[in-house]
Each structure stands twice: as structure tokens, then as C-alpha cells.
Design an enzyme around this catalytic site. Structure first.
Site, PDB file in Angstrom:
ATOM      1  N   ASP A  72       1.007  -1.231   0.331  1.00 51.44           N
ATOM      2  CA  ASP A  72       0.015  -0.222   0.168  1.00 51.44           C
ATOM      3  C   ASP A  72       0.895   1.585  -0.169  1.00 51.44           C
ATOM      4  O   ASP A  72       0.442   2.220   0.563  1.00 51.44           O
ATOM      5  CB  ASP A  72      -0.863  -0.100   1.530  1.00 51.44           C
ATOM      6  CG  ASP A  72      -0.154  -0.781   2.715  1.00 51.44           C
ATOM      7  OD1 ASP A  72       1.143  -0.129   2.603  1.00 51.44           O
ATOM      8  OD2 ASP A  72      -1.390  -0.485   3.598  1.00 51.44           O
ATOM      9  N   GLU A 103      -0.461  -9.019  -0.934  1.00 50.40           N
ATOM     10  CA  GLU A 103      -1.204  -8.919   0.131  1.00 50.40           C
ATOM     11  C   GLU A 103      -1.800  -7.696   0.299  1.00 50.40           C
ATOM     12  O   GLU A 103      -1.907  -6.551   0.469  1.00 50.40           O
ATOM     13  CB  GLU A 103       0.069  -7.465   0.655  1.00 50.40           C
ATOM     14  CG  GLU A 103      -0.093  -8.024   2.267  1.00 50.40           C
ATOM     15  CD  GLU A 103       0.949  -6.965   3.221  1.00 50.40           C
ATOM     16  OE1 GLU A 103       1.882  -7.718   3.790  1.00 50.40           O
ATOM     17  OE2 GLU A 103       0.867  -5.858   3.276  1.00 50.40           O
ATOM     18  N   GLU A 118      -1.874   5.084   3.055  1.00 53.90           N
ATOM     19  CA  GLU A 118      -2.214   3.036   2.647  1.00 53.90           C
ATOM     20  C   GLU A 118      -3.135   3.354   2.371  1.00 53.90           C
ATOM     21  O   GLU A 118      -3.116   2.174   1.208  1.00 53.90           O
ATOM     22  CB  GLU A 118      -1.122   2.782   3.964  1.00 53.90           C
ATOM     23  CG  GLU A 118       0.281   3.310   3.810  1.00 53.90           C
ATOM     24  CD  GLU A 118       0.872   4.375   4.711  1.00 53.90           C
ATOM     25  OE1 GLU A 118       1.529   5.043   4.775  1.00 53.90           O
ATOM     26  OE2 GLU A 118      -0.425   4.683   4.869  1.00 53.90           O
ATOM     27  N   HIS A 136       6.410   4.811  13.312  1.00 54.75           N
ATOM     28  CA  HIS A 136       7.264   5.524  12.698  1.00 54.75           C
ATOM     29  C   HIS A 136       6.150   6.129  11.583  1.00 54.75           C
ATOM     30  O   HIS A 136       6.278   6.976  10.436  1.00 54.75           O
ATOM     31  CB  HIS A 136       8.095   4.860  11.518  1.00 54.75           C
ATOM     32  CG  HIS A 136       7.801   4.016  10.666  1.00 54.75           C
ATOM     33  ND1 HIS A 136       7.654   2.752  11.129  1.00 54.75           N
ATOM     34  CD2 HIS A 136       7.115   3.424   9.762  1.00 54.75           C
ATOM     35  CE1 HIS A 136       7.433   1.905  10.569  1.00 54.75           C
ATOM     36  NE2 HIS A 136       6.568   2.260   9.320  1.00 54.75           N
ATOM     37  N   ARG A 140       3.300   7.800   9.456  1.00 55.74           N
ATOM     38  CA  ARG A 140       2.929   8.826   9.307  1.00 55.74           C
ATOM     39  C   ARG A 140       1.492   9.704  10.245  1.00 55.74           C
ATOM     40  O   ARG A 140       1.413  11.027  10.451  1.00 55.74           O
ATOM     41  CB  ARG A 140       2.682   8.936   7.967  1.00 55.74           C
ATOM     42  CG  ARG A 140       2.353  10.621   7.191  1.00 55.74           C
ATOM     43  CD  ARG A 140       2.581  10.843   5.918  1.00 55.74           C
ATOM     44  NE  ARG A 140       3.359  10.535   4.986  1.00 55.74           N
ATOM     45  CZ  ARG A 140       3.719   9.636   4.486  1.00 55.74           C
ATOM     46  NH1 ARG A 140       2.691   8.649   4.615  1.00 55.74           N
ATOM     47  NH2 ARG A 140       4.675   9.468   3.762  1.00 55.74           N
ATOM     48  N   HIS A 179      13.293   5.656  12.979  1.00 51.26           N
ATOM     49  CA  HIS A 179      13.147   5.972  11.809  1.00 51.26           C
ATOM     50  C   HIS A 179      13.803   7.456  11.336  1.00 51.26           C
ATOM     51  O   HIS A 179      14.163   7.945  12.137  1.00 51.26           O
ATOM     52  CB  HIS A 179      11.932   5.523  11.588  1.00 51.26           C
ATOM     53  CG  HIS A 179      11.515   5.742  10.078  1.00 51.26           C
ATOM     54  ND1 HIS A 179      11.676   6.788   9.552  1.00 51.26           N
ATOM     55  CD2 HIS A 179      11.068   4.418   9.228  1.00 51.26           C
ATOM     56  CE1 HIS A 179      11.648   6.226   8.057  1.00 51.26           C
ATOM     57  NE2 HIS A 179      11.095   4.810   7.640  1.00 51.26           N
TER      58      HIS A 179
END
Length: 380
Positions: free
Chosen positions: A101, A123, A137, A218, A220, A251
Site C-alpha cells: 500500500d 498483500e 496507505e 514511524h 505518518r 526511523h
């Protein structure tokens, strides 16, 4: 019967998790006489991919290197499409395979669609049904499913999600998740790791008697206030449980780096370390007693290792994990995180109940199932 000539598959990735998850598939496809495979990286996580080539024993065939400083998602999307458009015209793949994604995966799928090239989505079918969580995503995977010709769903849950969206059931193949294939490949190699290797990986500070809690965050949607409260909960826990070592591979995104280092630096039992290569990250997961994460992949891998997992998100597209005893959705509320970790540490029975290995995402044979489906597709 062999396909003659070989069908050309182009697998497009951009991020570290994509590379890890497609690696067992690439490894098997390159041994298969029916296909010619091109592994193409957009470079979305370019600084993290270099070490993976050697570690996973897989070389990239194409590196578009499209990232630039302060690039927006729209800028990235446009550059991926423009670069891939040129490569598709030159290389003429019979099918483009994308994973998951990411911005890379949807941009690659859209470019293939506009070029009249068949698309396979690995996936496929993960859903939260909330376009803002995770963002972007959730939108990327919805839109990819609309245009994909083959949908490789990890479980029946994802298959049902796709059917709910009116995807033709004949296009959906339940395969398991290739992340379990990759995890098992790495686990076979952990016995070769020596203490000197652990020291060189930057993990030599851990002693055999240490209790370890692994932390990753990490995503967003957790930038800003949510990451701040997550860090505050870790700070409180570290002070409450000084005999536990809190290890946080941070990250490289500056927004993550700045928040985490400003709040968690210089605490004796909090260890802020650079991102680990995949082998040592799996070693660290295996070494840990509790894992806190907002990572999708960790939600899949950690239960298979028999680790209690607290998911630092408000929703998850992996409900199968929540149906096990290992995984709990705790969100980003500081007090809830603190209380749940404290309960696991203090309650031996609860910790034991959350520590049984279970793998709702397959048996490590997803890549073989995908290859069989590809062969059947091209033989029709």
C-alpha cells in the site's frame, strides 16, 4: 509444459518492508524456468535498501533513484509514474507485480494500467475502512485493488474484503503472507550469529540477563502529538522499571528523529539506535519480552515468534492478529500504554498467555502459492 518465451515479470518496490516481503518470491522466481524477472526499486527508502541487497542475497536490476529532498507525496507519485512509464516502454513486461500500500505500489500499478500491462497485487485486501488511518496507505490499497488483474490475499479475511468491494472472486487467490516466508528464511540463519556480530550491529549493550522491551513507531498518522505521547509513556515506563532495557531503532525520517531524540535521549535504560538490518531486527524481536509498534509487518512477525505485541494505533488492517492472545490494540493514549505494559510485566500469567507462537498469516509457503497462480494465469 513451459511458457515459451519466458514471461517477463517486473516487480516494483520502493520501501524496505516491500523489499523484505518480496524477497522470498524473487528468490524462487529467479530459479523458475518459466519467468524472467526484473526487480525495480523506485528508491522511496533508498538509504535503507543498499544493505538489504547483500543481506537478502538479492540484487536490484533497476534503481530509479527518484527521491529528492523535501519531496511531497504528489511529487513522489508523479516522478514514479514518469520514470516507470519510460521503463515499461523499454522493457515491455508482461505483468507488473506490486506489494502492499505504498505510494510506490499504487503509482506503479497506475502506470501499468495506463500502459495496458497486467497487474498483480501482493498483500491485497487489507482494510481499516478509514481512509485517514493509515493515510495515505488505505487509499493506495483500495485504488490498487480496483485496477489489479490478480489479487494475492494473505487470508480469507482479505478475500472477503475484496469481494465486499465487488472484486471478481476468480481474481483472488489466498496465499498467506510472504512476510512469514521471509521471517522463516532469516530464522534459519540466526544460529550463525556470534557475539562479535551482535557487538558490530550496535546491540552489544544488551546483557544476557537483561529484560528487553522493543519499541518502533514511524507511521505518518502518529507524527506530532501521538508520537509525543507514545514517547512520554516510554519515559514513564523506563523510570518505573529500571531493570528493563527499552530499545528503539529510530526511523530515519527527520520528524521521527527530532521528536524521539528530544524526549528520550540520555535515559540510562532507553537505547535510541539507528535502524537495524533485517536479520538483527528479527534477532532483537526474538530477544525481546514485549514489543510496542505501529508497524504492519511487526504485527505479522512478532506473533509467530510468540511475543506480546501492543499496537500503537487506533485501528489496524490486521484483525487476525487481534484474534490471537498475543496482540492488543492500545492506541496512542499515554496512560493506556503505561498500564498495559505494566500489567504484562507484573502479571506472569498474562505474559505467559500472550507468549504462545501463532501465525495467522500462513506457513511460509506464500511465495510458492503466488508462483503457482502466476503459472496458471499465463497458461489460460
Amino acid at each position: 509444459m513451459y511458457i515459451n518465451p519466458k514471461k517477463h515479470l517486473m516487480i516494483v518496490i520502493g520501501t524496505r518492508p516491500e523489499f523484505i516481503k518480496v524477497s522470498p518470491l524473487v528468490r524462487l522466481l529467479r530459479k523458475n524456468n518459466e519467468f524472467r524477472v526484473t526487480l525495480c526499486s523506485t528508491g522511496q527508502h533508498r538509504e535503507m535498501l543498499g544493505m538489504l541487497e547483500k543481506e537478502l542475497e538479492i540484487n536490484l536490476d533497476v534503481d530509479l533513484n527518484i527521491m529528492s529532498a523535501n519531496q511531497t507525496l504528489n511529487g513522489l507519485f508523479c516522478r514514479v509514474m514518469a520514470s516507470l512509464d519510460a521503463h515499461f516502454k523499454e522493457d515491455k513486461p508482461d505483468m507488473v507485480l506490486v506489494h502492499g500500500d505504498t505510494t510506490t505500489s499504487f503509482a506503479a500499478a497506475m502506470t501499468a494500467f495506463n500502459s495496458g500491462i497486467a497487474i498483480a497485487h501482493i498483500e491485497a485486501g487489507l482494510r481499516t475502512w478509514d481512509l485517514q488511518a493509515p493515510w495515505p496507505e488505505e487509499a493506495n490499497r483500495h485504488l490498487t485493488s480496483v485496477i489489479a488483474d490478480l489479487q494475492f490475499a494473505p487470508t480469507d479475511t482479505e478475500k472477503d474484503n475484496l469481494i465486499r468491494e465487488n472484486v471478481d472472486s476468480n481474481k483472488i487467490i489466498v496465499t498467506g503472507n510472504t512476510c512469514i516466508d521471509s521471517l522463516l528464511w532469516i530464522l534459519d540463519r540466526l544460529s550463525e550469529i556470534k557475539q562479535t556480530d551482535i557487538d558490530q550491529a550496535g546491540l552489544g549493550f544488551l546483557k544476557k540477563e537483561d529484560h528487553v522491551i522493543l519499541m518502533t513507531s514511524h507511521r505518518r498518522e502518529n507524527f506530532g502529538k501521538s508520537l509525543n505521547t507514545i514517547c512520554q509513556s516510554i519515559l514513564k515506563l523506563a523510570k518505573e522499571f529500571p531493570n528493563y532495557q527499552f530499545v528503539y531503532p529510530v526511523h530515519l525520517n527527520p520528524r521521527v528523529q527530532n521528536t524521539v531524540h528530544s524526549l528520550l535521549s540520555n535515559i540510562p535504560n532507553i537505547h535510541l539506535i539507528p535502524p537495524l538490518n533485517y536479520t538483527y531486527f528479527i534477532w532483537l524481536m526474538n530477544r525481546s519480552e514485549i514489543i510496542l509498534t505501529d508497524s504492519g509487518g511487526v504485527q505479522e512477525e512478532a506473533p509467530a515468534l510468540g511475543k506480546p505485541v501492543l499496537v500503537l494505533r487506533e485501528v489496524t488492517e490486521r484483525p487476525q492478529a487481534l484474534e490471537t492472545n498475543n496482540v492488543v490494540l492500545v492506541g496512542t493514549d499515554q496512560q493506556r500504554i503505561y498500564e498495559m505494559v505494566s500489567n504484562i510485566i507484573n502479571d506472569d500469567q498474562l505474559r505467559s498467555e500472550m507468549s504462545h507462537p501463532v501465525s495467522p498469516y500462513g506457513d511460509g509457503k506464500a511465495s510458492k502459492k503466488i508462483i503457482n497462480a502466476l503459472i496458471q494465469c499465463f497458461h489460460r
